[in-house]
Scaffold this motif. Structure first.
Motif, PDB file in Angstrom:
ATOM      1  N   ALA A  42       0.967 -15.987  -4.508  1.00  0.00           N
ATOM      2  CA  ALA A  42       0.140 -15.340  -5.518  1.00  0.00           C
ATOM      3  C   ALA A  42      -0.819 -14.368  -4.845  1.00  0.00           C
ATOM      4  CB  ALA A  42      -0.630 -16.387  -6.321  1.00  0.00           C
ATOM      5  N   LEU A  43      -1.017 -13.240  -5.483  1.00  0.00           N
ATOM      6  CA  LEU A  43      -1.889 -12.198  -4.962  1.00  0.00           C
ATOM      7  C   LEU A  43      -2.797 -11.733  -6.087  1.00  0.00           C
ATOM      8  CD1 LEU A  43      -2.367 -10.165  -2.493  1.00  0.00           C
ATOM      9  CD2 LEU A  43      -0.859  -8.623  -3.755  1.00  0.00           C
ATOM     10  N   ASP A  44      -4.085 -11.619  -5.808  1.00  0.00           N
ATOM     11  CA  ASP A  44      -5.023 -11.103  -6.807  1.00  0.00           C
ATOM     12  C   ASP A  44      -4.906  -9.588  -6.798  1.00  0.00           C
ATOM     13  OD1 ASP A  44      -7.055 -10.408  -8.493  1.00  0.00           O
ATOM     14  OD2 ASP A  44      -8.645 -11.412  -7.372  1.00  0.00           O
ATOM     15  N   SER A  45      -4.017  -9.053  -7.642  1.00  0.00           N
ATOM     16  CA  SER A  45      -3.767  -7.617  -7.617  1.00  0.00           C
ATOM     17  C   SER A  45      -5.010  -6.812  -7.976  1.00  0.00           C
ATOM     18  CB  SER A  45      -2.614  -7.260  -8.566  1.00  0.00           C
ATOM     19  OG  SER A  45      -2.935  -7.615  -9.902  1.00  0.00           O
ATOM     20  N   GLY A  46      -5.894  -7.391  -8.784  1.00  0.00           N
ATOM     21  CA  GLY A  46      -7.113  -6.684  -9.139  1.00  0.00           C
ATOM     22  C   GLY A  46      -8.070  -6.508  -7.983  1.00  0.00           C
ATOM     23  N   ALA A  47      -7.931  -7.353  -6.949  1.00  0.00           N
ATOM     24  CA  ALA A  47      -8.808  -7.256  -5.779  1.00  0.00           C
ATOM     25  C   ALA A  47      -8.242  -6.338  -4.704  1.00  0.00           C
ATOM     26  CB  ALA A  47      -9.046  -8.646  -5.198  1.00  0.00           C
ATOM     27  N   VAL A  48      -7.025  -5.888  -4.886  1.00  0.00           N
ATOM     28  CA  VAL A  48      -6.401  -5.001  -3.903  1.00  0.00           C
ATOM     29  C   VAL A  48      -7.028  -3.623  -4.014  1.00  0.00           C
ATOM     30  CG1 VAL A  48      -4.256  -3.823  -3.285  1.00  0.00           C
ATOM     31  CG2 VAL A  48      -4.221  -6.249  -3.871  1.00  0.00           C
ATOM     32  N   SER A  49      -7.453  -3.068  -2.885  1.00  0.00           N
ATOM     33  CA  SER A  49      -8.090  -1.748  -2.914  1.00  0.00           C
ATOM     34  C   SER A  49      -7.304  -0.688  -2.161  1.00  0.00           C
ATOM     35  CB  SER A  49      -9.510  -1.831  -2.344  1.00  0.00           C
ATOM     36  OG  SER A  49      -9.494  -2.282  -0.999  1.00  0.00           O
ATOM     37  N   LEU A  50      -6.506  -1.071  -1.168  1.00  0.00           N
ATOM     38  CA  LEU A  50      -5.742  -0.103  -0.378  1.00  0.00           C
ATOM     39  C   LEU A  50      -4.261  -0.447  -0.458  1.00  0.00           C
ATOM     40  CD1 LEU A  50      -8.000   0.110   2.810  1.00  0.00           C
ATOM     41  CD2 LEU A  50      -7.837   1.804   0.972  1.00  0.00           C
ATOM     42  N   VAL A  51      -3.480   0.488  -0.959  1.00  0.00           N
ATOM     43  CA  VAL A  51      -2.040   0.277  -1.123  1.00  0.00           C
ATOM     44  C   VAL A  51      -1.299   1.403  -0.429  1.00  0.00           C
ATOM     45  CG1 VAL A  51      -0.122   0.016  -2.743  1.00  0.00           C
ATOM     46  CG2 VAL A  51      -2.397  -0.852  -3.341  1.00  0.00           C
ATOM     47  N   ALA A  52      -0.352   1.037   0.419  1.00  0.00           N
ATOM     48  CA  ALA A  52       0.466   2.037   1.109  1.00  0.00           C
ATOM     49  C   ALA A  52       1.790   2.199   0.382  1.00  0.00           C
ATOM     50  CB  ALA A  52       0.729   1.615   2.554  1.00  0.00           C
ATOM     51  N   GLY A  53       2.149   3.434   0.092  1.00  0.00           N
ATOM     52  CA  GLY A  53       3.450   3.743  -0.465  1.00  0.00           C
ATOM     53  C   GLY A  53       4.392   4.176   0.643  1.00  0.00           C
ATOM     54  N   LEU A  54       5.646   3.712   0.596  1.00  0.00           N
ATOM     55  CA  LEU A  54       6.636   4.027   1.616  1.00  0.00           C
ATOM     56  C   LEU A  54       7.858   4.662   0.976  1.00  0.00           C
ATOM     57  CD1 LEU A  54       6.632   0.687   3.692  1.00  0.00           C
ATOM     58  CD2 LEU A  54       5.082   2.633   3.892  1.00  0.00           C
ATOM     59  N   ASP A  55       8.349   5.740   1.594  1.00  0.00           N
ATOM     60  CA  ASP A  55       9.552   6.382   1.073  1.00  0.00           C
ATOM     61  C   ASP A  55      10.222   7.177   2.188  1.00  0.00           C
ATOM     62  OD1 ASP A  55      11.509   7.027  -0.725  1.00  0.00           O
ATOM     63  OD2 ASP A  55      10.293   8.407  -1.910  1.00  0.00           O
ATOM     64  N   VAL A  56      11.513   7.481   1.974  1.00  0.00           N
ATOM     65  CA  VAL A  56      12.325   8.199   2.957  1.00  0.00           C
ATOM     66  C   VAL A  56      13.073   9.319   2.254  1.00  0.00           C
ATOM     67  CG1 VAL A  56      14.293   8.026   4.544  1.00  0.00           C
ATOM     68  CG2 VAL A  56      12.593   6.191   4.455  1.00  0.00           C
ATOM     69  N   ALA A  57      13.151  10.478   2.903  1.00  0.00           N
ATOM     70  CA  ALA A  57      13.946  11.601   2.414  1.00  0.00           C
ATOM     71  C   ALA A  57      14.998  11.939   3.459  1.00  0.00           C
ATOM     72  CB  ALA A  57      13.059  12.810   2.139  1.00  0.00           C
ATOM     73  N   TYR A  58      16.169  12.400   2.999  1.00  0.00           N
ATOM     74  CA  TYR A  58      17.282  12.738   3.889  1.00  0.00           C
ATOM     75  C   TYR A  58      17.608  14.225   3.815  1.00  0.00           C
ATOM     76  CZ  TYR A  58      18.269   7.724   4.271  1.00  0.00           C
ATOM     77  OH  TYR A  58      18.179   6.380   4.514  1.00  0.00           O
TER      78      TYR A  58
END
Length: 236
Positions: A42-58
């Protein structure tokens, strides 16, 4: 995942990039071996302040890829850090084994960040995978950090169409097992498919994906990473 004797879970199995499989059979066997190590917490999503997005392009000829990691700060979802890596794919194009093409470069990009995110969000899948071990699981286990996957179309399983309002969802079911959620992040717009990568449970993952998508279908961290990896590839 708790051990049978109640002891503290052992550290995730870390695999150096140069030791990763080069053949499909070996890669599938590795996914099956690592899948039981994924932890649903379980994760308190409301307390999360920094989120990293990851993606790749070809590149058009599939000879190069650019991986991007972008850290956004909630609640405004403004970028506070980013890193990119340009390299050549080290694994052939095989459905279900994309992680062996993308994870090495993504992990290198994450290592170049100066800001440590609370959670990482992959453009892809976690346990919503034939062997219950997609890209988000690879990244989560390698980093021992909370990771979730958000896909634009389902890779495995089926889900009923959720209600049209934002926040509506239906279970994504494969072989009688719930492996994700079909989540409406914007009213009247196609849903996305959320699944657990590591150290997050499905409800927390869906809550965070919705919170990170205040205006568009795709969560902001992934949108930023998608744009950055495309720009980096074009400039390479």
């Amino acid at each position: 995942m708790d051990g049978m004797d109640g002891a503290r879970p052992r550290a995730p199995e870390r695999i150096a990039q140069q030791e990763w499989p080069t053949g499909a059979a070996e890669a599938r066997a590795l996914q099956e071996r690592l899948a039981p190590l994924v932890r649903h917490e379980a994760l308190d999503s409301g307390a999360v302040s920094l989120v990293a997005g990851l993606d790749v392009a070809y590149s058009a000829d599939d000879d190069r890829l650019a991986a991007a990691a972008v850290v956004l700060a909630a609640p405004e979802w403004e970028a506070v850090d980013s890193a990119t890596v340009v390299s050549s794919p080290r694994f052939p194009y095989v459905p279900g084994l994309f992680a062996f093409r993308e994870a090495p470069a993504l992990l290198e990009a994450v290592a170049r960040l100066r800001t440590q995110p609370d959670v990482l969000l992959c453009d892809g899948f976690g346990v919503a995978h034939p062997r219950r071990f997609g890209l988000a699981c690879h990244v989560g286990l390698a980093l021992d950090r909370p990771v979730l996957g958000v896909g634009k179309t389902p890779f495995v399983g089926r889900a009923d169409e959720p209600a049209p309002q934002r926040g509506a969802w239906s279970p994504l079911v494969d072989g009688g097992e719930v492996v994700g959620r079909c989540l409406r992040t914007r009213a009247g717009v196609k849903p996305v498919y959320v699944s657990v990568g590591h150290r997050v449970d499905l409800a927390s993952a869906a809550d965070l994906a919705l919170r990170a998508a205040p205006h568009y279908r795709v969560p902001e961290p992934v949108r930023h990473a998608d744009r950055l990896c495309r720009e980096r590839l074009a400039a390479a």
